[in-house]
Write an enzyme that holds these catalytic residues in place. Structure first.
Site, PDB file in Angstrom:
ATOM      1  N   ALA A   1       0.817  -1.211   0.000  1.00 45.60           N
ATOM      2  CA  ALA A   1       0.000   0.000   0.000  1.00 45.60           C
ATOM      3  C   ALA A   1       0.850   1.260   0.000  1.00 45.60           C
ATOM      4  O   ALA A   1       0.434   2.292  -0.530  1.00 45.60           O
ATOM      5  CB  ALA A   1      -0.943  -0.003   1.207  1.00 45.60           C
ATOM      6  N   THR A   2       2.053   1.197   0.583  1.00 49.99           N
ATOM      7  CA  THR A   2       2.917   2.380   0.585  1.00 49.99           C
ATOM      8  C   THR A   2       3.290   2.766  -0.837  1.00 49.99           C
ATOM      9  O   THR A   2       3.210   3.949  -1.218  1.00 49.99           O
ATOM     10  CB  THR A   2       4.180   2.128   1.430  1.00 49.99           C
ATOM     11  OG1 THR A   2       3.807   1.992   2.800  1.00 49.99           O
ATOM     12  CG2 THR A   2       5.169   3.287   1.296  1.00 49.99           C
TER      13      THR A   2
ATOM     14  N   ASN B   1      -5.598   4.009  10.901  1.00 46.34           N
ATOM     15  CA  ASN B   1      -4.842   2.869  11.417  1.00 46.34           C
ATOM     16  C   ASN B   1      -4.589   2.924  12.922  1.00 46.34           C
ATOM     17  O   ASN B   1      -4.280   1.901  13.528  1.00 46.34           O
ATOM     18  CB  ASN B   1      -3.506   2.736  10.676  1.00 46.34           C
ATOM     19  CG  ASN B   1      -2.698   4.015  10.708  1.00 46.34           C
ATOM     20  OD1 ASN B   1      -3.116   5.035  10.159  1.00 46.34           O
ATOM     21  ND2 ASN B   1      -1.546   3.985  11.339  1.00 46.34           N
TER      22      ASN B   1
ATOM     23  N   GLN C   1      -6.470  -0.456   5.768  1.00 45.85           N
ATOM     24  CA  GLN C   1      -7.103  -0.978   6.988  1.00 45.85           C
ATOM     25  C   GLN C   1      -8.573  -1.318   6.805  1.00 45.85           C
ATOM     26  O   GLN C   1      -9.228  -1.768   7.755  1.00 45.85           O
ATOM     27  CB  GLN C   1      -6.962   0.050   8.120  1.00 45.85           C
ATOM     28  CG  GLN C   1      -5.542   0.323   8.558  1.00 45.85           C
ATOM     29  CD  GLN C   1      -4.941  -0.812   9.369  1.00 45.85           C
ATOM     30  OE1 GLN C   1      -5.616  -1.754   9.744  1.00 45.85           O
ATOM     31  NE2 GLN C   1      -3.644  -0.724   9.650  1.00 45.85           N
TER      32      GLN C   1
ATOM     33  N   SER D   1      -3.588  -3.363   0.447  1.00 47.04           N
ATOM     34  CA  SER D   1      -2.464  -4.085   1.034  1.00 47.04           C
ATOM     35  C   SER D   1      -2.807  -5.553   1.187  1.00 47.04           C
ATOM     36  O   SER D   1      -3.949  -5.901   1.507  1.00 47.04           O
ATOM     37  CB  SER D   1      -2.124  -3.493   2.413  1.00 47.04           C
ATOM     38  OG  SER D   1      -1.187  -4.299   3.094  1.00 47.04           O
TER      39      SER D   1
ATOM     40  N   HIS E   1      -0.927  -7.667   3.390  1.00 44.95           N
ATOM     41  CA  HIS E   1      -0.609  -8.175   4.731  1.00 44.95           C
ATOM     42  C   HIS E   1      -1.509  -7.638   5.833  1.00 44.95           C
ATOM     43  O   HIS E   1      -1.376  -8.041   6.995  1.00 44.95           O
ATOM     44  CB  HIS E   1       0.864  -7.915   5.067  1.00 44.95           C
ATOM     45  CG  HIS E   1       1.178  -6.510   5.479  1.00 44.95           C
ATOM     46  ND1 HIS E   1       1.352  -6.146   6.790  1.00 44.95           N
ATOM     47  CD2 HIS E   1       1.382  -5.388   4.754  1.00 44.95           C
ATOM     48  CE1 HIS E   1       1.650  -4.849   6.866  1.00 44.95           C
ATOM     49  NE2 HIS E   1       1.670  -4.370   5.637  1.00 44.95           N
TER      50      HIS E   1
ATOM     51  N   THR F   1       9.180  -7.550 -12.610  1.00 48.53           N
ATOM     52  CA  THR F   1       8.663  -8.916 -12.681  1.00 48.53           C
ATOM     53  C   THR F   1       7.670  -9.164 -11.556  1.00 48.53           C
ATOM     54  O   THR F   1       7.947  -8.886 -10.390  1.00 48.53           O
ATOM     55  CB  THR F   1       9.820  -9.922 -12.575  1.00 48.53           C
ATOM     56  OG1 THR F   1      10.725  -9.705 -13.662  1.00 48.53           O
ATOM     57  CG2 THR F   1       9.304 -11.353 -12.622  1.00 48.53           C
TER      58      THR F   1
ATOM     59  N   CYS G   1       9.783   7.153  18.760  1.00 51.45           N
ATOM     60  CA  CYS G   1      11.031   7.505  19.442  1.00 51.45           C
ATOM     61  C   CYS G   1      11.892   8.356  18.521  1.00 51.45           C
ATOM     62  O   CYS G   1      12.288   7.921  17.451  1.00 51.45           O
ATOM     63  CB  CYS G   1      11.792   6.242  19.832  1.00 51.45           C
ATOM     64  SG  CYS G   1      10.897   5.229  21.024  1.00 51.45           S
TER      65      CYS G   1
END
Length: 385
Positions: A75-76, A155, A183, A203, A205, A243, A328
């Protein structure tokens, strides 16, 4: 040994065993392993047939034509192709993009990259429920607006946008409407024709398929032109060379087919699991819901625990796989930009955890989580006295 409970389905889902079994047929010498672009022999034709079958499975779930599905690495990449590819290809029509401050980083960072190229971006701020109101989009539209990009499901919070209303406003203003639906698949109905969606990022995954595979729905229309970001070979109608990974593609196709068959039942069961967690926490003091469950999918629940450091709580819950919304940055920990955007006070934002449930979450998992969570909260609050 205590079993680790996985409640981070919004980050990634485990591959469904049925999906893994299908994928295994497309890897080795005794399977269908050939390059799907090799049209000079039967093995290549078989691989191409598998790819096209999966393309149809993805298209069927979202009400699209299979020819409108462009394979990507996830999706990115689909978000990048939609935003950068469209804005560059249509710069003569206009240079203005509208999006929101609570999009996934795949959209936020891509929009910032477009700003660095000289495009203009209007950033819409959400309400306390995490959603953009249609009238906000209406007010942001300009004569030179060519693209609107808003996510289907957030998300971090799980809130759902009114995609049909947003598409209508975008189209009335002469713009194309892009949706990041990573999502949303298997969690809310998605019909691109009915909703008026022109571009949609998908996406594998996030829906019990493999990582490293995704797709961009591109409506077949003379008004939808994309400039390719990856060159070499002219694959995917010239929009995305490379490919094709047959095993990943058939995995995503099977995952989408299962979502079409089982998504509604999954969500009904997951609603019960979310409510079981909330009921179990009803007696705990200082628990705040960042997620407005009345406008959200049931599989994502963001909670803040007053007077508790989120990172310390996460470490105390070593047998529960969760995520904070914090990032972080060098020596400092910053609260989630999504929680900041909806007005969650900094101490509560830093004390927030995202619980996300899925197809393989059980009632026993919820009960183990409640036991661990209540003990961790008691222990951390005793230490704070």
């Amino acid at each position: 040994m205590t079993k680790t409970v996985y409640l981070d389905y919004a980050a990634t889902t485990p591959v469904d065993p049925r999906v893994a079994e299908v994928m295994s047929r497309y890897l080795t010498l005794d399977g269908i392993f050939a390059n799907p672009a090799s049209r000079s022999h039967m093995l290549g034709w078989q691989a191409e047939q598998a790819v096209e079958g999966a393309r149809r499975q993805v298209a069927d779930l979202i009400g699209a034509d299979p020819r409108e599905i462009v394979w990507t690495s996830g999706a990115t990449e689909a978000d990048n192709l939609a935003l950068i590819g469209f804005m560059r290809a249509n710069r003569a029509r206009g240079r203005h993009l509208v999006t929101s401050t609570v999009e996934h980083k795949a959209v936020v960072d891509t929009a910032h990259a477009l700003e660095a190229e000289g495009f203009e971006v209007t950033w819409l701020a959400p309400g306390s429920d995490g959603r953009i109101a249609p009238e906000q989009l209406q007010d942001a539209m300009r004569p030179d607006t060519v693209l609107v990009s808003l996510m289907a499901v957030n998300n971090e919070l799980g809130c759902i946008h009114d995609l049909g209303a947003m598409a209508g406003i975008a189209h009335a203003g002469g713009a194309v409407f892009h949706v990041d639906a990573a999502q949303a698949v298997g969690r809310i109905p998605l019909d691109v024709e009915r909703l008026g969606i022109d571009l949609m990022s998908l996406s594998g995954h996030k829906v019990y398929g493999p990582k490293g595979i995704g797709a961009l729905y591109v409506k077949r229309s003379p008004d939808i032109r994309l400039e390719a970001l990856i060159h070499g070979g002219g694959h995917e109608r010239g929009m995305r060379s490379g490919t094709l990974a047959t095993h990943q593609i058939v995995g995503m196709g099977e995952a989408f087919a299962l979502a079409a068959a089982e998504g509604e039942a999954d969500q009904a069961r997951i609603t019960g699991l979310r409510d079981r967690l909330l009921d179990g926490l009803a007696g705990c003091r200082g628990v705040h819901r960042n997620t407005d469950i009345s406008v959200s999918v049931p599989n994502i629940l963001n909670l803040a625990f007053e007077g508790i450091d989120g990172e310390s709580l996460l470490m105390a819950l070593r047998d529960i796989a969760l995520s904070t919304g914090s990032a972080c940055n060098s020596a400092s920990v910053e609260p989630s930009y999504v929680l900041k955007a909806i007005g969650v006070p900094r101490p509560l934002a830093l004390a927030s955890l995202r619980f996300s449930f899925g197809r393989f979450t059980t009632e026993a998992d919820i009960d183990q989580t409640l036991h661990a969570l209540t003990h961790a909260l008691e222990g951390l609050r005793r230490q704070a006295i």
